[in-house]
Design a protein around this motif. Structure first.
Motif, mmCIF file in Angstrom:
data_model
loop_
_atom_site.group_PDB
_atom_site.id
_atom_site.type_symbol
_atom_site.label_atom_id
_atom_site.label_comp_id
_atom_site.label_asym_id
_atom_site.label_seq_id
_atom_site.Cartn_x
_atom_site.Cartn_y
_atom_site.Cartn_z
ATOM 1 N N GLN A 85 0.867 -1.163 0.000
ATOM 2 C CA GLN A 85 0.000 0.000 0.000
ATOM 3 C C GLN A 85 0.905 1.215 0.000
ATOM 4 N N GLU A 86 0.808 2.046 -1.015
ATOM 5 C CA GLU A 86 1.593 3.275 -1.088
ATOM 6 C C GLU A 86 0.606 4.425 -1.098
ATOM 7 N N GLY A 87 0.541 5.114 0.019
ATOM 8 C CA GLY A 87 -0.514 6.112 0.168
ATOM 9 C C GLY A 87 -1.843 5.381 0.197
ATOM 10 N N LEU A 88 -2.741 5.752 -0.694
ATOM 11 C CA LEU A 88 -4.050 5.100 -0.755
ATOM 12 C C LEU A 88 -4.137 4.058 -1.859
ATOM 13 N N LEU A 89 -3.040 3.818 -2.581
ATOM 14 C CA LEU A 89 -3.092 2.932 -3.748
ATOM 15 C C LEU A 89 -2.377 1.604 -3.502
ATOM 16 N N LEU A 90 -2.986 0.534 -3.995
ATOM 17 C CA LEU A 90 -2.400 -0.795 -3.932
ATOM 18 C C LEU A 90 -1.471 -0.980 -5.132
ATOM 19 N N HIS A 91 -0.216 -1.358 -4.861
ATOM 20 C CA HIS A 91 0.768 -1.654 -5.903
ATOM 21 C C HIS A 91 1.025 -3.159 -5.879
ATOM 22 N N VAL A 92 1.116 -3.770 -7.068
ATOM 23 C CA VAL A 92 1.255 -5.220 -7.183
ATOM 24 C C VAL A 92 2.360 -5.562 -8.171
ATOM 25 N N GLN A 93 3.137 -6.599 -7.858
ATOM 26 C CA GLN A 93 4.097 -7.187 -8.791
ATOM 27 C C GLN A 93 3.905 -8.700 -8.763
ATOM 28 N N VAL A 94 3.809 -9.300 -9.955
ATOM 29 C CA VAL A 94 3.717 -10.749 -10.082
ATOM 30 C C VAL A 94 4.864 -11.204 -10.976
ATOM 31 N N ALA A 95 5.678 -12.122 -10.485
ATOM 32 C CA ALA A 95 6.792 -12.657 -11.267
ATOM 33 C C ALA A 95 6.275 -13.768 -12.171
ATOM 34 N N VAL A 96 6.568 -13.634 -13.479
ATOM 35 C CA VAL A 96 6.164 -14.632 -14.464
ATOM 36 C C VAL A 96 7.423 -15.119 -15.164
ATOM 37 N N GLU A 97 7.606 -16.429 -15.207
ATOM 38 C CA GLU A 97 8.798 -17.016 -15.819
ATOM 39 C C GLU A 97 8.413 -17.836 -17.041
ATOM 40 N N ASN A 98 9.114 -17.606 -18.139
ATOM 41 C CA ASN A 98 8.951 -18.388 -19.359
ATOM 42 C C ASN A 98 9.796 -19.648 -19.193
ATOM 43 N N THR A 99 9.161 -20.819 -19.187
ATOM 44 C CA THR A 99 9.890 -22.064 -18.977
ATOM 45 C C THR A 99 10.367 -22.683 -20.286
ATOM 46 N N THR A 100 10.114 -22.017 -21.417
ATOM 47 C CA THR A 100 10.571 -22.528 -22.710
ATOM 48 C C THR A 100 11.855 -21.819 -23.113
ATOM 49 N N THR A 101 12.476 -22.296 -24.181
ATOM 50 C CA THR A 101 13.710 -21.678 -24.661
ATOM 51 C C THR A 101 13.452 -20.584 -25.694
ATOM 52 N N LYS A 102 12.210 -20.438 -26.138
ATOM 53 C CA LYS A 102 11.867 -19.426 -27.133
ATOM 54 C C LYS A 102 11.156 -18.253 -26.468
ATOM 55 N N ALA A 103 11.299 -17.070 -27.073
ATOM 56 C CA ALA A 103 10.598 -15.886 -26.563
ATOM 57 C C ALA A 103 9.088 -16.132 -26.604
ATOM 58 N N LEU A 104 8.396 -15.622 -25.607
ATOM 59 C CA LEU A 104 6.960 -15.808 -25.484
ATOM 60 C C LEU A 104 6.279 -14.442 -25.529
ATOM 61 N N ALA A 105 5.458 -14.227 -26.546
ATOM 62 C CA ALA A 105 4.702 -12.976 -26.674
ATOM 63 C C ALA A 105 3.374 -13.133 -25.942
ATOM 64 N N LEU A 106 3.151 -12.268 -24.962
ATOM 65 C CA LEU A 106 1.951 -12.321 -24.122
ATOM 66 C C LEU A 106 1.173 -11.022 -24.208
#
Length: 127
Positions: A51-72
């Motif tokens: 919580q920063e001031g009145l706003l909720l800040h979020v981070q989610v770690a996402v890992e690509n488990t393949t050897t090729k680039a993944l477009a999301l």
């Protein structure tokens, strides 16, 4: 297109770093995948919230488990303490590319002081 939560064990979100999760959906339902095929290509790590001031800040770690680039594409859904969705619609789809065997942090900021919980929707680009 309806998005469903992937229940593949490798995609469980691990390591919530706050002492008590915010009210609302459980940790396993915070990331919604567009397909089970995507569930075989990504793995989730830490979920950080603050919580920063009145706003909720979020981070989610996402890992690509393949050897090729993944477009999301990803977007956020924000809810209040009762689970009521804030705003009329979900945020717009945003592009992201995660290189082969790389990890990326998806970050979001709630739309106002009422936002206490979230869902992150992920799909492969062009789907």
């Amino acid at each position: 297109m309806m998005l469903g939560a992937c229940t593949h064990p490798a995609n469980r979100i691990e390591g919530v770093t706050q002492t008590a999760p915010p009210p609302g959906p459980g940790v396993d339902t915070r990331v919604v995948l567009g397909s089970t095929a995507l569930g075989r290509k990504v793995r989730f790590g830490d979920v950080l919230t603050r919580q920063e001031g009145l706003l909720l800040h979020v981070q989610v770690a996402v890992e690509n488990t393949t050897t090729k680039a993944l477009a999301l594409e990803y977007r956020w859904e924000w809810t209040d303490a009762t689970g009521f969705q804030l705003g009329d619609t979900l945020s717009a789809w945003q592009p992201a590319v995660i290189g082969g065997n790389e990890r990326k942090l998806m970050t979001g900021v709630g739309p106002g002081p009422g936002a206490v919980n979230f869902r992150l929707y992920l799909r492969e680009a062009g789907s």
